[in-house]
Motif scaffolding. Structure first.
Motif, PDB file in Angstrom:
ATOM      1  N   ALA A 235     -30.245 -13.301 -65.606  1.00 41.69           N
ATOM      2  CA  ALA A 235     -30.412 -12.084 -64.967  1.00 41.69           C
ATOM      3  C   ALA A 235     -31.407 -11.234 -66.138  1.00 41.69           C
ATOM      4  O   ALA A 235     -31.264 -11.728 -67.222  1.00 41.69           O
ATOM      5  CB  ALA A 235     -28.985 -11.553 -65.084  1.00 41.69           C
ATOM      6  N   TYR A 236     -32.358 -10.498 -65.674  1.00 43.74           N
ATOM      7  CA  TYR A 236     -33.401  -9.998 -66.496  1.00 43.74           C
ATOM      8  C   TYR A 236     -32.930  -8.324 -66.001  1.00 43.74           C
ATOM      9  O   TYR A 236     -32.568  -7.592 -65.137  1.00 43.74           O
ATOM     10  CB  TYR A 236     -34.654 -10.124 -65.941  1.00 43.74           C
ATOM     11  CG  TYR A 236     -35.019 -11.487 -65.840  1.00 43.74           C
ATOM     12  CD1 TYR A 236     -35.341 -12.131 -67.075  1.00 43.74           C
ATOM     13  CD2 TYR A 236     -34.650 -12.139 -64.659  1.00 43.74           C
ATOM     14  CE1 TYR A 236     -35.449 -13.637 -66.710  1.00 43.74           C
ATOM     15  CE2 TYR A 236     -35.096 -13.748 -64.513  1.00 43.74           C
ATOM     16  CZ  TYR A 236     -35.441 -13.988 -65.623  1.00 43.74           C
ATOM     17  OH  TYR A 236     -35.714 -15.643 -65.490  1.00 43.74           O
ATOM     18  N   ILE A 237     -32.697  -7.866 -67.624  1.00 43.37           N
ATOM     19  CA  ILE A 237     -32.452  -6.310 -67.720  1.00 43.37           C
ATOM     20  C   ILE A 237     -33.360  -5.561 -68.320  1.00 43.37           C
ATOM     21  O   ILE A 237     -34.001  -6.111 -69.536  1.00 43.37           O
ATOM     22  CB  ILE A 237     -31.201  -6.038 -68.079  1.00 43.37           C
ATOM     23  CG1 ILE A 237     -30.014  -6.758 -67.224  1.00 43.37           C
ATOM     24  CG2 ILE A 237     -30.842  -4.400 -68.193  1.00 43.37           C
ATOM     25  CD1 ILE A 237     -28.698  -6.654 -67.792  1.00 43.37           C
ATOM     26  N   ALA A 238     -34.109  -4.389 -67.889  1.00 46.33           N
ATOM     27  CA  ALA A 238     -34.738  -3.679 -69.006  1.00 46.33           C
ATOM     28  C   ALA A 238     -34.294  -2.094 -68.620  1.00 46.33           C
ATOM     29  O   ALA A 238     -34.251  -1.499 -67.625  1.00 46.33           O
ATOM     30  CB  ALA A 238     -36.371  -3.757 -68.330  1.00 46.33           C
ATOM     31  N   ILE A 239     -34.416  -1.376 -69.800  1.00 48.73           N
ATOM     32  CA  ILE A 239     -33.913   0.016 -69.937  1.00 48.73           C
ATOM     33  C   ILE A 239     -35.079   1.001 -70.738  1.00 48.73           C
ATOM     34  O   ILE A 239     -35.722   0.322 -71.703  1.00 48.73           O
ATOM     35  CB  ILE A 239     -32.473   0.103 -70.705  1.00 48.73           C
ATOM     36  CG1 ILE A 239     -31.515  -0.509 -69.878  1.00 48.73           C
ATOM     37  CG2 ILE A 239     -32.198   1.723 -70.546  1.00 48.73           C
ATOM     38  CD1 ILE A 239     -30.330  -0.754 -70.562  1.00 48.73           C
ATOM     39  N   VAL A 240     -35.191   2.024 -70.175  1.00 54.90           N
ATOM     40  CA  VAL A 240     -36.242   2.925 -70.737  1.00 54.90           C
ATOM     41  C   VAL A 240     -35.590   4.197 -71.302  1.00 54.90           C
ATOM     42  O   VAL A 240     -34.976   4.743 -70.309  1.00 54.90           O
ATOM     43  CB  VAL A 240     -37.356   3.267 -70.140  1.00 54.90           C
ATOM     44  CG1 VAL A 240     -38.390   3.982 -70.758  1.00 54.90           C
ATOM     45  CG2 VAL A 240     -38.111   1.973 -69.488  1.00 54.90           C
ATOM     46  N   THR A 241     -35.670   4.629 -72.414  1.00 53.21           N
ATOM     47  CA  THR A 241     -35.014   5.820 -72.857  1.00 53.21           C
ATOM     48  C   THR A 241     -35.663   6.554 -74.082  1.00 53.21           C
ATOM     49  O   THR A 241     -36.650   5.892 -74.386  1.00 53.21           O
ATOM     50  CB  THR A 241     -33.465   5.278 -73.499  1.00 53.21           C
ATOM     51  OG1 THR A 241     -33.077   6.353 -74.106  1.00 53.21           O
ATOM     52  CG2 THR A 241     -34.118   4.445 -74.699  1.00 53.21           C
ATOM     53  N   GLY A 242     -35.398   7.727 -74.248  1.00 50.16           N
ATOM     54  CA  GLY A 242     -36.044   8.455 -75.473  1.00 50.16           C
ATOM     55  C   GLY A 242     -35.349   8.514 -76.691  1.00 50.16           C
ATOM     56  O   GLY A 242     -35.607   8.962 -77.701  1.00 50.16           O
ATOM     57  N   PHE A 243     -34.224   7.537 -76.638  1.00 54.61           N
ATOM     58  CA  PHE A 243     -33.554   7.315 -77.911  1.00 54.61           C
ATOM     59  C   PHE A 243     -33.657   6.010 -78.655  1.00 54.61           C
ATOM     60  O   PHE A 243     -33.747   4.980 -77.902  1.00 54.61           O
ATOM     61  CB  PHE A 243     -31.924   7.061 -77.264  1.00 54.61           C
ATOM     62  CG  PHE A 243     -30.965   7.643 -78.437  1.00 54.61           C
ATOM     63  CD1 PHE A 243     -30.493   9.053 -78.632  1.00 54.61           C
ATOM     64  CD2 PHE A 243     -30.208   6.767 -79.062  1.00 54.61           C
ATOM     65  CE1 PHE A 243     -29.459   9.221 -79.494  1.00 54.61           C
ATOM     66  CE2 PHE A 243     -28.990   6.771 -79.909  1.00 54.61           C
ATOM     67  CZ  PHE A 243     -29.051   8.164 -80.002  1.00 54.61           C
ATOM     68  N   PRO A 244     -33.864   6.162 -79.808  1.00 53.81           N
ATOM     69  CA  PRO A 244     -34.201   5.063 -80.612  1.00 53.81           C
ATOM     70  C   PRO A 244     -33.152   4.192 -80.845  1.00 53.81           C
ATOM     71  O   PRO A 244     -32.014   4.787 -81.162  1.00 53.81           O
ATOM     72  CB  PRO A 244     -34.930   5.854 -81.956  1.00 53.81           C
ATOM     73  CG  PRO A 244     -34.132   6.873 -82.144  1.00 53.81           C
ATOM     74  CD  PRO A 244     -34.011   7.490 -80.735  1.00 53.81           C
ATOM     75  N   GLN A 245     -33.339   2.992 -81.329  1.00 55.59           N
ATOM     76  CA  GLN A 245     -32.420   2.015 -81.800  1.00 55.59           C
ATOM     77  C   GLN A 245     -31.719   2.283 -83.061  1.00 55.59           C
ATOM     78  O   GLN A 245     -30.547   2.065 -83.196  1.00 55.59           O
ATOM     79  CB  GLN A 245     -33.146   0.672 -82.124  1.00 55.59           C
ATOM     80  CG  GLN A 245     -31.959  -0.574 -82.140  1.00 55.59           C
ATOM     81  CD  GLN A 245     -32.764  -1.659 -82.425  1.00 55.59           C
ATOM     82  OE1 GLN A 245     -33.974  -1.875 -82.664  1.00 55.59           O
ATOM     83  NE2 GLN A 245     -31.944  -2.893 -81.725  1.00 55.59           N
TER      84      GLN A 245
END
Length: 269
Positions: free
Chosen positions: A102-112
């Motif tokens: 399973a492959y997942i990608a998330i885009v956010t404005g919040f840093p690690q």
């Protein structure tokens, strides 16, 4: 004799055409499946394999499941259920799978690393997976080793079968969003394995979380439909991706083949 000969040629021609059409449909199905198969390199770069450029082109390659809710603005911009603008925005979730992963990608404005606001420090949430979309969120994937004190400690890519999740604003203002952003981070569970996970800047206040999880980690729990959920520990913004496949192309091709075969048999019988 001429009439009989003509009739025999038509019957043979009909059978030949039917067999050829069947072969063509089979080839088309194989090509279609091959065309929707992508090689994902887990490196936090979504452009070459997902077909996505955060902030510019959100639409992924064909066959990818996706949801986008991109919002801009400063810290006082409303997101829903809270505020935070680009700094707290959960912008997109992408998903694909094959027979192994399973492959997942998330885009956010919040840093690690998280963010400090108003005397409180907020952390990135863990990826929550709800098999069957029944609200249970059976599995979670840790996205950052920088975690709140009430969360289970771990490293990015640790996959857990979860027994307990934290809620938004836990330890500060729990229940403030009445559960719409929950869950946030893993509090308890059984660690299954560590997988490759990248959480990196994509420029212009965009951050990408990308991972690949072998399906055998989930065992008998693996199923579609599936909900993928992500938020921050404050829960100011969140996003759900519901993976509910349409009828497969092969099934549609088989229906078309069956119908076409029936017509040919009627025509040449």
């Amino acid at each position: 004799m001429e009439g009989g000969g003509l009739k025999m040629k038509r019957e043979k021609g009909g059978m030949f055409n039917f067999k050829m059409i069947k072969i063509l449909f089979l080839i088309a199905g194989i090509v279609l499946l091959a065309g929707e198969s992508f090689a994902y390199v887990i490196d936090g770069n979504l452009s070459p394999d997902w077909g996505v450029t955060p902030g510019q082109d959100w639409q992924p390659n064909k066959g990818v499941f996706w949801v986008v809710d991109d919002q801009r603005g400063d810290i006082y911009t409303y997101l829903g259920p809270g505020y935070g603008g680009q700094f707290y925005d959960v912008e997109a979730i992408y998903f694909d799978y094959d027979e192994n992963n399973a492959y997942i990608a998330i885009v956010t404005g919040f840093p690690q690393s998280g963010r400090d606001y108003g005397g409180y420090y907020f952390y990135p949430g863990d990826i929550a997976l709800d098999f069957g979309i029944d609200g249970s969120y059976e599995y979670g994937i840790i996205t950052s080793s920088n975690r709140p004190s009430y969360a289970l400690s771990g490293s990015p890519g640790d996959v857990y079968k979860v027994t307990s999740w934290a809620t938004a604003y836990e330890g500060t203002h729990p229940g403030i969003w009445q559960g719409v952003s929950d869950p946030t981070v893993i509090k308890g569970g059984e660690q299954k394995r560590n997988v490759s996970l990248y959480y990196k800047s994509a420029g212009d206040e965009h951050y990408v979380i990308e991972t690949s999880v072998p399906l055998n980690i989930f065992g008998d729990d693996w199923q579609i439909p599936l909900r993928i959920h992500w938020t921050e520990t404050c829960g100011n913004d969140y996003l759900n991706l519901d993976v509910i496949p349409e009828p497969s192309s092969i099934f549609l091709l088989s229906l078309g083949l069956f119908g076409l075969g029936s017509l040919l048999r009627k025509k040449y019988s």
